[in-house]
Design a protein around this motif. Structure first.
Motif, short mmCIF file in Angstrom:
data_model
loop_
_atom_site.label_atom_id
_atom_site.label_comp_id
_atom_site.label_asym_id
_atom_site.label_seq_id
_atom_site.Cartn_x
_atom_site.Cartn_y
_atom_site.Cartn_z
N HIS A 108 -9.95 -6.02 3.81
CA HIS A 108 -9.93 -6.95 2.68
C HIS A 108 -11.35 -7.44 2.43
CE1 HIS A 108 -5.62 -7.02 3.50
NE2 HIS A 108 -5.45 -7.65 2.35
N HIS A 109 -11.48 -8.25 1.39
CA HIS A 109 -12.77 -8.89 1.13
C HIS A 109 -13.21 -9.63 2.38
CE1 HIS A 109 -15.66 -11.89 -0.38
NE2 HIS A 109 -15.88 -11.03 -1.36
N HIS A 110 -14.50 -9.52 2.69
CA HIS A 110 -15.00 -9.99 3.99
C HIS A 110 -14.70 -11.47 4.24
CE1 HIS A 110 -17.41 -9.60 7.59
NE2 HIS A 110 -18.09 -10.68 7.25
N GLN A 111 -14.84 -12.32 3.23
CA GLN A 111 -14.58 -13.73 3.43
C GLN A 111 -13.12 -14.00 3.77
OE1 GLN A 111 -16.81 -16.10 3.66
NE2 GLN A 111 -18.50 -14.70 3.22
N ALA A 112 -12.22 -13.20 3.21
CA ALA A 112 -10.79 -13.42 3.42
C ALA A 112 -10.37 -13.15 4.86
CB ALA A 112 -9.97 -12.55 2.46
N ILE A 113 -11.09 -12.28 5.55
CA ILE A 113 -10.67 -11.90 6.91
C ILE A 113 -11.41 -12.69 7.99
CG2 ILE A 113 -10.03 -9.57 6.18
CD1 ILE A 113 -12.62 -8.56 7.41
N GLN A 114 -12.32 -13.59 7.60
CA GLN A 114 -13.09 -14.33 8.59
C GLN A 114 -12.22 -15.13 9.56
OE1 GLN A 114 -16.41 -14.39 9.65
NE2 GLN A 114 -16.18 -12.49 8.49
N PRO A 115 -11.16 -15.82 9.11
CA PRO A 115 -10.32 -16.56 10.09
C PRO A 115 -9.74 -15.65 11.17
CG PRO A 115 -9.82 -17.27 7.86
CD PRO A 115 -10.71 -16.07 7.73
N ILE A 128 -10.33 -5.39 31.12
CA ILE A 128 -9.07 -5.69 31.81
C ILE A 128 -9.00 -4.79 33.03
CG2 ILE A 128 -6.55 -5.67 31.64
CD1 ILE A 128 -6.84 -5.92 28.65
N PRO A 129 -8.59 -5.30 34.19
CA PRO A 129 -8.44 -4.42 35.36
C PRO A 129 -7.58 -3.21 35.02
CG PRO A 129 -8.11 -6.71 35.98
CD PRO A 129 -8.22 -6.69 34.47
N GLU A 130 -8.02 -2.04 35.46
CA GLU A 130 -7.35 -0.79 35.11
C GLU A 130 -5.86 -0.84 35.41
OE1 GLU A 130 -7.19 2.78 33.30
OE2 GLU A 130 -9.04 1.63 33.58
N GLN A 131 -5.48 -1.43 36.54
CA GLN A 131 -4.07 -1.43 36.92
C GLN A 131 -3.22 -2.33 36.03
OE1 GLN A 131 -6.59 -2.57 38.63
NE2 GLN A 131 -6.17 -4.49 39.70
N GLN A 132 -3.87 -3.17 35.21
CA GLN A 132 -3.13 -4.10 34.37
C GLN A 132 -2.93 -3.61 32.94
OE1 GLN A 132 -1.68 -6.67 35.54
NE2 GLN A 132 -2.65 -6.89 37.54
N LYS A 133 -3.53 -2.49 32.58
CA LYS A 133 -3.48 -2.07 31.19
C LYS A 133 -2.08 -1.67 30.72
CE LYS A 133 -8.32 -0.86 30.64
NZ LYS A 133 -9.31 0.18 30.32
N THR A 134 -1.20 -1.40 31.65
CA THR A 134 0.17 -1.08 31.26
C THR A 134 0.91 -2.31 30.75
OG1 THR A 134 0.88 -1.42 33.55
CG2 THR A 134 0.35 0.84 32.87
N ASN A 135 0.37 -3.49 30.95
CA ASN A 135 1.02 -4.72 30.51
C ASN A 135 0.50 -5.22 29.16
OD1 ASN A 135 2.51 -4.83 32.92
ND2 ASN A 135 0.87 -5.91 33.98
N LEU A 136 -0.18 -4.38 28.43
CA LEU A 136 -0.71 -4.80 27.13
C LEU A 136 0.42 -5.07 26.15
CD1 LEU A 136 -3.72 -2.36 26.60
CD2 LEU A 136 -3.83 -4.81 27.04
N GLN A 137 0.25 -6.12 25.36
CA GLN A 137 1.16 -6.43 24.26
C GLN A 137 0.46 -6.15 22.94
OE1 GLN A 137 2.01 -10.59 25.52
NE2 GLN A 137 4.15 -9.95 25.50
N HIS A 138 1.22 -5.73 21.95
CA HIS A 138 0.68 -5.38 20.65
C HIS A 138 1.20 -6.38 19.61
CE1 HIS A 138 0.39 -1.71 23.00
NE2 HIS A 138 -0.50 -1.26 22.15
N TRP A 139 0.28 -6.97 18.85
CA TRP A 139 0.63 -8.00 17.88
C TRP A 139 0.07 -7.63 16.51
CZ3 TRP A 139 3.67 -12.04 19.49
CH2 TRP A 139 3.72 -12.32 20.86
N ILE A 140 0.72 -8.14 15.47
CA ILE A 140 0.14 -8.11 14.13
C ILE A 140 -0.03 -9.55 13.67
CG2 ILE A 140 2.43 -7.79 13.04
CD1 ILE A 140 0.85 -6.19 10.83
N TYR A 141 -1.24 -9.90 13.25
CA TYR A 141 -1.58 -11.24 12.78
C TYR A 141 -1.72 -11.23 11.26
CZ TYR A 141 -2.99 -12.88 17.49
OH TYR A 141 -3.01 -13.26 18.82
N PHE A 142 -1.31 -12.33 10.64
CA PHE A 142 -1.54 -12.52 9.20
C PHE A 142 -2.31 -13.82 8.99
CE2 PHE A 142 2.18 -9.75 9.22
CZ PHE A 142 1.84 -8.82 8.26
N ALA A 143 -3.26 -13.79 8.08
CA ALA A 143 -4.06 -14.98 7.77
C ALA A 143 -3.33 -15.80 6.72
CB ALA A 143 -5.44 -14.56 7.26
N SER A 144 -2.27 -16.48 7.16
CA SER A 144 -1.44 -17.25 6.25
C SER A 144 -0.54 -18.17 7.05
CB SER A 144 -0.59 -16.30 5.40
OG SER A 144 0.40 -17.00 4.66
#
Length: 285
Positions: A108-115, A128-144
């Protein structure tokens, strides 16, 4: 710009919104909770599994709810951020114990994604310690805020041409900001490292991010130049490409004299940035 029958609006997301975690003007949701709503709409842009490289995804691969397993979430991270357009800026992150290991921001426009950049970079881990990478969580964020998101969220897939145009617009805005906000020493722009081009998170390797600029083709098939740059940390050159060493020594001496030798700073070639802006300007939409 987009076909009217290829969008998903907020009416499809009632149960998705219920899974959210919102505070102020940022909301985050488990990425897996979004993908079922996109399985039909984005079958042409989402990979079927993590085994297929992101850059070589077939336009005809399909994603179904049954195929949405944890490994596939990492594979769709870059695809989602670059191949769909949202009416609300968003970012996709991989996190460990609510600390960010990697993130990618939508174009998006650069100013819009700053937050989004500010929040995610402030909560980023360097490793992250190599042995811990299996515990990664995946998120989607919205600026709103959640209320605004429920009213405004519309997602649409990008055609290859639209994707190129969006990347051009984003890079143009990013370069313009560097030219406007950077301090000038000789012909070098000096900036705090607060963002990288093309939506890359600050925990992406800087050299990899800036090399991506040189891989962007304009509609007439002209390739851009890789960005010349240097990264100065604690008063010392930590990495760089294309800038003359003697000139960089003068830059570090000037920064030290100004008492700025304890910051992480990005050094860019001002004439090259201006040339790239002039090259991109006719292709903006």
């Amino acid at each position: 710009m987009f076909a009217q029958n290829t969008s998903v609006d907020n009416h499809a997301f009632q149960s998705f919104f219920a899974a959210g975690d919102c505070s102020g003007h940022l909301c985050r949701f488990p990425l897996a909770s979004l993908l079922p709503y996109l399985s039909e709409l984005f079958s042409s842009v989402l990979p079927q599994s993590a085994s297929a490289p992101v850059d070589s995804v077939s336009e005809h691969q399909e994603l179904t709810s049954a195929s949405i397993a944890e490994p596939s979430l990492q594979a769709v991270q870059l695809v989602l951020s670059e191949r769909i357009h949202a009416s609300v800026p968003f970012a996709i992150s991989q996190e460990w114990h609510n600390q960010v290991w990697h993130y990618q921001v939508s174009l998006h426009h650069h100013q819009a994604i700053q937050p989004l950049h500010q929040h995610l970079s402030q909560n980023s881990l360097s490793s992250i310690p190599e042995q811990q990478k299996t515990n990664l969580q995946h998120w989607i964020y919205f600026a709103s805020s959640l209320d605004q998101l429920k009213q405004q969220l519309i997602l649409q897939p990008l055609t290859p041409e639209q994707r190129t145009r969006q990347r051009i617009n984003h890079l143009y805005d990013w370069l313009q900001q560097q030219l406007q906000e950077g301090s000038l020493i000789d012909q070098h722009l000096i900036l705090p490292l607060t963002s990288l081009p093309l939506g890359d998170g600050l925990n992406r390797k800087v050299s990899d991010s800036l090399q991506r600029v040189g891989k962007l083709c304009l509609p007439e098939r002209q390739r851009l130049q890789p960005l010349n740059y240097a990264l100065i940390s604690d008063g010392r050159l930590s990495e760089g490409y294309g800038l003359l060493p003697d000139a960089l020594f003068r830059v570090t001496d000037s920064l030290s004299a100004a008492g700025l030798n304890h910051e992480t700073l990005l050094v860019l070639d001002q004439p090259q940035c201006q040339q790239l802006v002039d090259t991109l300007r006719p292709w903006r939409s």
